[in-house]
Design a protein around this motif. Structure first.
Motif, mmCIF file in Angstrom:
data_model
loop_
_atom_site.group_PDB
_atom_site.id
_atom_site.type_symbol
_atom_site.label_atom_id
_atom_site.label_comp_id
_atom_site.label_asym_id
_atom_site.label_seq_id
_atom_site.Cartn_x
_atom_site.Cartn_y
_atom_site.Cartn_z
ATOM 1 N N VAL A 1 0.839 -1.200 0.000
ATOM 2 C CA VAL A 1 0.000 0.000 0.000
ATOM 3 C C VAL A 1 0.876 1.253 0.000
ATOM 4 C CG1 VAL A 1 -1.612 1.353 1.399
ATOM 5 C CG2 VAL A 1 -2.010 -1.083 1.049
ATOM 6 N N ALA B 1 0.187 2.374 -3.732
ATOM 7 C CA ALA B 1 -1.238 2.714 -3.784
ATOM 8 C C ALA B 1 -1.527 4.198 -3.973
ATOM 9 C CB ALA B 1 -1.948 2.238 -2.513
ATOM 10 N N ALA C 1 -2.239 6.009 -1.549
ATOM 11 C CA ALA C 1 -3.435 6.077 -0.695
ATOM 12 C C ALA C 1 -3.199 7.058 0.445
ATOM 13 C CB ALA C 1 -3.762 4.697 -0.132
ATOM 14 N N ALA D 1 -5.545 3.540 5.229
ATOM 15 C CA ALA D 1 -5.752 2.094 5.090
ATOM 16 C C ALA D 1 -6.473 1.586 6.326
ATOM 17 C CB ALA D 1 -4.435 1.362 4.900
ATOM 18 N N ASP E 1 -7.519 -0.097 1.217
ATOM 19 C CA ASP E 1 -6.931 1.236 1.083
ATOM 20 C C ASP E 1 -7.770 2.040 0.113
ATOM 21 O OD1 ASP E 1 -5.666 1.343 -1.728
ATOM 22 O OD2 ASP E 1 -4.872 -0.558 -0.958
ATOM 23 N N GLY F 1 -2.260 -0.622 -4.767
ATOM 24 C CA GLY F 1 -1.813 -0.793 -3.397
ATOM 25 C C GLY F 1 -1.350 -2.182 -3.083
ATOM 26 N N SER G 1 -10.393 -4.958 -6.578
ATOM 27 C CA SER G 1 -9.673 -3.707 -6.810
ATOM 28 C C SER G 1 -10.046 -3.111 -8.160
ATOM 29 C CB SER G 1 -8.163 -3.955 -6.737
ATOM 30 O OG SER G 1 -7.445 -2.768 -6.960
#
Length: 431
Positions: free
Chosen positions: A342, A346, A348, A351, A368, A387, A415
């Protein structure tokens, strides 16, 4: 080679390799003869004259064979084991089942088929082969029996000696045929008994799967124990030496004020290298088997991973009891690898990690809010990043899938492009 040696070889040749099959066939005839006596006994005792007596004379022997089925099976297995050295495994695991349990099992039908049909037919063939052995032995030794004939008969019959020669040759030929038939019949009986008295192919495969599962579980436990041992050795050995080295270098830097600048620079560099080596060794020890996982369990260990992550990670762990050490280790390293991916791929901002036990299954979910688009689980990073995508070297989804499968777990990923990415792992929740 002397002529006598050739003669001995010729005499022994029909009998080579036939002794054990002949004894095996004779033993089978005796077992079937005993079963035949049991079946014929009601006819002798009842002397059926009415329909009822006739029905009893038929049903009682069948019931006797059915009741004696497990014992007959053990006797036949013993015959194969002692006479031919062939081990026919039992279709049952553990102790011998009761008669009622045996009658309900599929193996009972196979065994009764052998005792009531195949066994008697093979015994009848064995009687023929044994009679063939007897007749051929008598014929081959006619020149021994010829001396029992009065001398005047032998001298009065001019063709008697020629006839005896033909009978001898025929007896030797029958000996060879009887030897071959004995081995062939023993092989046929072995194949039939293996299929009928032993476990079926499905039962063998099921038993093999169970053995492999137990073996794999033992291997996983052994690897986990070895990893724990290495972690303890590094923690108690190399790590403590590095700590001592760093302390000594720090004391040297603080107390030795009159050192030349070059020497002080060397001590500073060595002190810095020792501290970096300690940090790397700490990471290595934590990667092998974190002490917090063994001491405080999965909740504390995952919380430690989340605290070290460079992005906010929510952790929810709801376990009524600690799972098995191997399962606990797999869950920990799955979370660690998933969060690492991640952070790497990702893009992101947050998470979430959730661990709970649903019945006999430990469900672990890592999600995430990154760009998503996880590709296949083969190890290559998909376009656009992801991620939880696979990475080179098998440390992504492919590596996670293998780790999860080592304890009979399952891994799935949802995903879509644009996110979010949700990785779900199901592990056996056994204490």
């Amino acid at each position: 080679m002397p002529i006598t040696a050739h003669l001995r070889r010729v005499i022994r040749w029909p009998f080579q390799g036939a002794g054990r099959p002949v004894a095996f066939l004779a033993t089978g005839v005796l077992i079937q003869l005993a079963a035949l006596v049991v079946m014929a006994l009601p006819w002798i005792l009842l002397v059926p004259e009415t329909w009822a007596a006739t029905l009893l004379a038929v049903l009682v022997p069948l019931a006797a064979v059915v009741a004696a089925g497990p014992s007959l099976t053990e006797a036949q297995r013993g015959r194969f084991r002692t006479r031919l050295g062939v081990h026919i495994p039992s279709p049952y695991e553990g102790s011998r089942p009761s008669l009622t349990e045996w009658l309900r099992s599929p193996a009972a039908r196979r065994q009764l088929g052998y005792h009531l049909l195949f066994g008697p037919l093979l015994a009848l063939a064995a009687v023929f082969v044994l009679l063939m052995w007897t007749a051929s032995a008598v014929a081959a030794s006619i020149y021994v029996w010829i001396w029992l004939v009065p001398p005047e008969s032998r001298l009065g019959e001019a063709g008697y000696t020629v006839l005896a020669a033909y009978v001898t040759v025929a007896g030797i030929a029958l000996l060879c045929a009887a030897s071959w038939l004995s081995r062939a019949l023993a092989r046929l009986d072995t194949r039939t008994a293996t299929l009928r008295l032993g476990p079926s192919r499905e039962e063998q495969l099921a038993r093999r799967v169970e053995d492999l599962a137990e073996s794999r579980a033992g291997l996983v436990d052994a690897v986990d124990a070895e990893r724990r041992r290495i972690e303890r050795d590094l923690h108690d050995g190399a790590q403590q030496r590095l700590v001592s080295l760093a302390v000594n270098l720090g004391l040297a830097r603080a107390t030795l004020g009159d050192l030349p600048e070059d020497a002080r620079r060397v001590i500073d560099e060595a002190h810095r290298e020792a501290k970096e080596a300690m940090e790397e060794l700490n990471d290595l020890v934590r990667g092998l088997h974190p002490a917090v996982l063994e001491d405080r369990g999965l909740d504390a260990a995952i919380s430690g991973i989340a605290a070290r992550a460079p992005l906010p990670v929510g952790v929810t762990v709801n376990l009524p009891s600690r799972p098995a050490p191997a399962v606990e280790a797999v869950a920990y390293f799955t979370v660690s690898e998933a969060l690492t991916n991640v952070v790497k791929h990702a893009r992101a901002s947050r998470a979430e990690v959730t661990v709970e036990c649903l019945g006999a299954t430990l469900v672990l979910v890592v999600s995430d809010d990154g760009v998503g688009g996880v590709g296949d689980m083969g190890g290559g990073e998909p376009a656009g990043g992801s991620g939880l995508s696979g990475t080179a070297g098998g440390t992504g989804l492919a590596g996670l899938a293998k780790r999860v499968a080592s304890v009979d777990g399952r891994l799935s990923v949802d995903s879509p492009v644009g996110g979010p990415t949700v990785l779900t792992v199901e592990l056996p929740c056994v204490p």
